[in-house]
Design a protein around this motif. Structure first.
Motif, PDB file in Angstrom:
ATOM      1  N   LEU A 112       6.218  -5.779 -10.778  1.00 31.13           N
ATOM      2  CA  LEU A 112       6.177  -6.082  -9.345  1.00 31.13           C
ATOM      3  C   LEU A 112       4.857  -6.747  -8.968  1.00 31.13           C
ATOM      4  N   ALA A 113       3.751  -6.194  -9.471  1.00 30.22           N
ATOM      5  CA  ALA A 113       2.442  -6.773  -9.172  1.00 30.22           C
ATOM      6  C   ALA A 113       2.344  -8.201  -9.708  1.00 30.22           C
ATOM      7  N   GLY A 114       2.911  -8.422 -10.885  1.00 32.15           N
ATOM      8  CA  GLY A 114       2.903  -9.769 -11.463  1.00 32.15           C
ATOM      9  C   GLY A 114       3.694 -10.755 -10.624  1.00 32.15           C
ATOM     10  N   ILE A 115       4.849 -10.317 -10.116  1.00 33.75           N
ATOM     11  CA  ILE A 115       5.669 -11.187  -9.261  1.00 33.75           C
ATOM     12  C   ILE A 115       4.920 -11.525  -7.979  1.00 33.75           C
ATOM     13  N   LEU A 116       4.392 -10.489  -7.316  1.00 28.56           N
ATOM     14  CA  LEU A 116       3.727 -10.692  -6.025  1.00 28.56           C
ATOM     15  C   LEU A 116       2.439 -11.504  -6.148  1.00 28.56           C
ATOM     16  N   SER A 117       1.816 -11.473  -7.321  1.00 28.21           N
ATOM     17  CA  SER A 117       0.574 -12.247  -7.511  1.00 28.21           C
ATOM     18  C   SER A 117       0.839 -13.749  -7.409  1.00 28.21           C
ATOM     19  N   ASN A 118       2.092 -14.145  -7.625  1.00 31.13           N
ATOM     20  CA  ASN A 118       2.449 -15.564  -7.489  1.00 31.13           C
ATOM     21  C   ASN A 118       2.667 -15.975  -6.034  1.00 31.13           C
ATOM     22  N   TYR A 119       2.663 -14.973  -5.138  1.00 26.27           N
ATOM     23  CA  TYR A 119       2.945 -15.253  -3.713  1.00 26.27           C
ATOM     24  C   TYR A 119       1.905 -14.581  -2.812  1.00 26.27           C
ATOM     25  N   ARG A 120       0.644 -14.595  -3.223  1.00 27.36           N
ATOM     26  CA  ARG A 120      -0.394 -13.864  -2.487  1.00 27.36           C
ATOM     27  C   ARG A 120      -0.557 -14.334  -1.051  1.00 27.36           C
ATOM     28  N   GLU A 121      -0.287 -15.590  -0.794  1.00 28.91           N
ATOM     29  CA  GLU A 121      -0.429 -16.118   0.567  1.00 28.91           C
ATOM     30  C   GLU A 121       0.891 -16.099   1.327  1.00 28.91           C
ATOM     31  N   LYS A 122       1.931 -15.566   0.707  1.00 34.29           N
ATOM     32  CA  LYS A 122       3.266 -15.534   1.317  1.00 34.29           C
ATOM     33  C   LYS A 122       3.564 -14.145   1.864  1.00 34.29           C
ATOM     34  N   SER A 123       4.643 -14.066   2.662  1.00 31.72           N
ATOM     35  CA  SER A 123       5.083 -12.766   3.179  1.00 31.72           C
ATOM     36  C   SER A 123       6.206 -12.224   2.290  1.00 31.72           C
ATOM     37  N   SER A 124       6.160 -10.914   2.045  1.00 33.94           N
ATOM     38  CA  SER A 124       7.135 -10.295   1.140  1.00 33.94           C
ATOM     39  C   SER A 124       7.610  -8.955   1.686  1.00 33.94           C
ATOM     40  N   ILE A 125       8.861  -8.608   1.359  1.00 31.28           N
ATOM     41  CA  ILE A 125       9.372  -7.256   1.594  1.00 31.28           C
ATOM     42  C   ILE A 125       9.797  -6.683   0.255  1.00 31.28           C
ATOM     43  N   VAL A 126       9.299  -5.493  -0.054  1.00 29.38           N
ATOM     44  CA  VAL A 126       9.722  -4.762  -1.244  1.00 29.38           C
ATOM     45  C   VAL A 126      10.586  -3.599  -0.761  1.00 29.38           C
ATOM     46  N   PHE A 127      11.840  -3.559  -1.195  1.00 23.92           N
ATOM     47  CA  PHE A 127      12.744  -2.472  -0.811  1.00 23.92           C
ATOM     48  C   PHE A 127      12.764  -1.408  -1.904  1.00 23.92           C
ATOM     49  N   ALA A 128      12.645  -0.143  -1.495  1.00 25.91           N
ATOM     50  CA  ALA A 128      12.727   0.976  -2.436  1.00 25.91           C
ATOM     51  C   ALA A 128      13.533   2.104  -1.804  1.00 25.91           C
ATOM     52  N   GLN A 129      14.180   2.900  -2.628  1.00 23.72           N
ATOM     53  CA  GLN A 129      15.104   3.922  -2.147  1.00 23.72           C
ATOM     54  C   GLN A 129      14.412   5.166  -1.583  1.00 23.72           C
ATOM     55  N   TYR A 130      13.325   5.596  -2.227  1.00 22.12           N
ATOM     56  CA  TYR A 130      12.763   6.906  -1.904  1.00 22.12           C
ATOM     57  C   TYR A 130      11.366   6.800  -1.294  1.00 22.12           C
ATOM     58  N   ARG A 131      11.072   7.724  -0.368  1.00 25.29           N
ATOM     59  CA  ARG A 131       9.760   7.673   0.298  1.00 25.29           C
ATOM     60  C   ARG A 131       8.623   7.933  -0.696  1.00 25.29           C
ATOM     61  N   SER A 132       8.884   8.756  -1.738  1.00 23.75           N
ATOM     62  CA  SER A 132       7.845   8.994  -2.747  1.00 23.75           C
ATOM     63  C   SER A 132       7.530   7.700  -3.491  1.00 23.75           C
ATOM     64  N   THR A 133       8.563   6.899  -3.775  1.00 25.76           N
ATOM     65  CA  THR A 133       8.365   5.613  -4.448  1.00 25.76           C
ATOM     66  C   THR A 133       7.609   4.649  -3.537  1.00 25.76           C
ATOM     67  N   ILE A 134       7.968   4.641  -2.256  1.00 23.60           N
ATOM     68  CA  ILE A 134       7.296   3.758  -1.292  1.00 23.60           C
ATOM     69  C   ILE A 134       5.815   4.095  -1.216  1.00 23.60           C
ATOM     70  N   LYS A 135       5.513   5.388  -1.129  1.00 24.50           N
ATOM     71  CA  LYS A 135       4.103   5.822  -1.075  1.00 24.50           C
ATOM     72  C   LYS A 135       3.355   5.376  -2.329  1.00 24.50           C
ATOM     73  N   MET A 136       3.972   5.597  -3.492  1.00 23.25           N
ATOM     74  CA  MET A 136       3.350   5.208  -4.757  1.00 23.25           C
ATOM     75  C   MET A 136       3.124   3.703  -4.829  1.00 23.25           C
ATOM     76  N   LEU A 137       4.134   2.909  -4.413  1.00 23.63           N
ATOM     77  CA  LEU A 137       4.015   1.457  -4.502  1.00 23.63           C
ATOM     78  C   LEU A 137       2.908   0.918  -3.603  1.00 23.63           C
ATOM     79  N   VAL A 138       2.796   1.460  -2.391  1.00 21.46           N
ATOM     80  CA  VAL A 138       1.729   1.014  -1.487  1.00 21.46           C
ATOM     81  C   VAL A 138       0.360   1.314  -2.104  1.00 21.46           C
ATOM     82  N   GLU A 139       0.222   2.505  -2.688  1.00 23.87           N
ATOM     83  CA  GLU A 139      -1.047   2.873  -3.323  1.00 23.87           C
ATOM     84  C   GLU A 139      -1.346   1.978  -4.523  1.00 23.87           C
TER      85      GLU A 139
END
Length: 514
Positions: A357-384
């Protein structure tokens, strides 16, 4: 006067629509003309292709003919969004269009409703006012059901649709997808008394000129060695619980990977009906253990270490725990699996999807993105994890996580203003709030739901080309869910087109018996 402007002006009710700045689109014009036949119409159109404008012309025609109109949306934020849009597009005074909410006093609501030409409301609010007699649908000529795929079962949409039928009110249903199951689509059509279907996809001739391309990439990752170590401790526990249910004659599956989710639910229902108390207790004991272990197994394989550890900690923190859960938490294999997971988190390990995920988003650092995840624990982890890597990411979750609508709006406004450019969202990001179109959408995991898939993908490619990435872990339920979602979308198109043909063939009937 431009030709496009002339064509809009040729439509009935156009005198009540603010045409300045509107782009003429052939498919919208064709669908509007079809709705003007007076039939109850289901409009299926990809997200971002202007379903609301179609509704605006239908509303304008009803008002011009001396009738009232109602616009329904499933959530208060979505109603507020539509109220703003409808107010900006219709040439009617502000006191003739009302946003109906439960916060208004009954006397005030009745007064406002009586003089309104257009009511925007949630179905629950409208249904309650109809039942209490505050509101009457007398002289109403049109009801628009937004996100109408919800019009099944006991949802308030069904009550209002019945009221519309009794009074001969035209119904328009708007959705990006009615679902992939034939029974559900038939129920939707039956509920809304649909006589006409207008469906468009991005490759239709009259739609193609207005669709920006959206490129889909399926990205496969392998499980890490640590994840395999953890699942090796879980596997014998799962097999033991499954063997116990097999001995009782409740399941016939030898491998837990082969048990469909629907069958698991059925097993629980069957156990609850067992009359022999001791036998029922023993079966439920093994069943509860199996359910929780399978969830843990899927979490660590497809979500990661943090989601796995968080789930076990959640079980341990329950004030009241069943004997099955107590037994599970004290199992030596689970204790070791949890220790392996916690150690991995301390050492900075996570699911390989995170690095991808980090590798994908690094190609779009100046762009806007939405990452969808199923669980709040995953969302918290991904933001961190993303923040540690220098990305500007924030979570976007629902009221169940203690977030108010005001906080949600503030987050979306700051996202729109560019104060951060990565939104890590739960399912609340799929519909219900005015989230701006983005450059990139990432599915942290595939979901086997065609409606939600279409809604997620629709967050990009509205005004410019967009990219969609789906992360799939090899050898896990991710692969199954990805396959299922694609098949259901294809099936949906086949079913809808087949029903549309039947509707056109039965034009002499009032409604089609499906």
């Amino acid at each position: 006067m431009e030709e496009a402007d002339i064509r809009w002006r040729g439509l009935e009710g156009s005198g009540l629509v603010k045409l300045e700045g509107l782009t003429f689109r052939e498919y919208q014009f064709n669908i509007i003309k079809s709705i003007y036949s007076g039939k109850n119409t289901l409009v299926i159109l990809p997200t971002g292709l202007g379903k609301t404008l179609i509704a605006v012309f239908a509303i304008a025609k009803a008002i011009e003919n001396g009738k009232k109109a109602v616009f329904l949306a499933p959530t208060k934020p979505l109603c507020e969004q539509h109220y703003k849009t409808l107010t900006s597009l219709l040439k009617i005074s502000e006191d003739e269009i009302i946003l109906l909410t439960g916060a208004l006093a009954k006397k005030k609501r009745k007064e406002l409703e009586e003089r309104a030409k257009l009511i925007v409301a949630t179905p629950q609010t409208l249904a309650n006012d109809l039942k209490s007699g505050i509101l009457s649908l007398e002289n109403c000529g049109l009801i628009v059901f937004d996100e109408c795929h919800r019009a099944v079962g006991k949802y308030a949409y069904t009550y209002i649709a019945d009221e519309a039928e009794l009074r001969g009110i035209q119904v328009i249903g708007l959705t990006a997808s009615p679902g992939g199951k034939e029974e559900r689509i038939k129920e939707l059509i039956k509920t809304l008394k649909i006589e006409n279907i207008e469906i468009r996809i991005s490759t239709d001739e009259d739609v193609m000129p207005y669709v920006m391309p959206s490129y889909m990439h399926v990205v496969y990752v392998n499980k890490s060695e640590r994840i395999n170590m953890i699942t090796n401790y879980l596997r014998p526990m799962i097999e033991e619980s499954l063997a116990s249910l097999n001995r009782m004659g409740l399941v016939s599956f030898k491998k837990f990977e082969n048990i469909p989710k629907g069958r698991l639910i059925e097993i629980g229902n069957e156990i609850s009906k067992i009359s022999a108390k001791n036998y029922r207790f023993g079966a439920m004991f093994s069943y509860i253990k199996l359910l929780n272990l399978l969830h843990m197994y899927d979490l660590v394989e497809t979500e990661g270490l943090y989601a796995f550890s968080s789930y076990i900690e959640g079980l341990a923190m329950r004030e009241k725990k069943s004997r099955a859960i107590e037994n599970l938490l004290n199992n030596k294999n689970l204790i070791i699996a949890k220790e392996l997971s916690d150690e991995g988190i301390r050492l900075g390990y996570e699911h390989p999807k995170v690095e991808m995920l980090a590798g994908i988003l690094s190609n779009y650092r100046e762009k806007s993105s939405i990452v969808f995840a199923q669980y709040r624990s995953t969302i918290k982890m991904l933001v961190e994890q993303l923040s540690k890597r220098g990305f500007n990411a924030r979570p976007f979750v629902g009221k169940k996580e203690g977030i108010t609508q005001a906080q949600q709006k503030e987050t979306i406004n700051e996202f729109r203003e560019g104060k951060f450019n990565i939104l890590v969202a739960s399912s609340i990001g799929e519909e219900g709030l005015d989230i701006p179109s983005v450059d990139v959408v990432v599915f942290y995991e595939p979901i086997p739901n065609e409606i939600r898939n279409i809604q997620r993908r629709g967050r990009t490619g509205r005004f410019r080309a967009g990219e969609v990435y789906i992360l799939v872990t090899r050898g896990t339920k991710d692969e199954v869910y990805f396959f299922v979602s694609r098949q259901r979308e294809k099936k949906m198109l086949y079913i809808v087109n087949n029903i549309r043909r039947k509707l056109s063939q039965s034009s002499g009937q009032k409604y089609l018996t499906l």
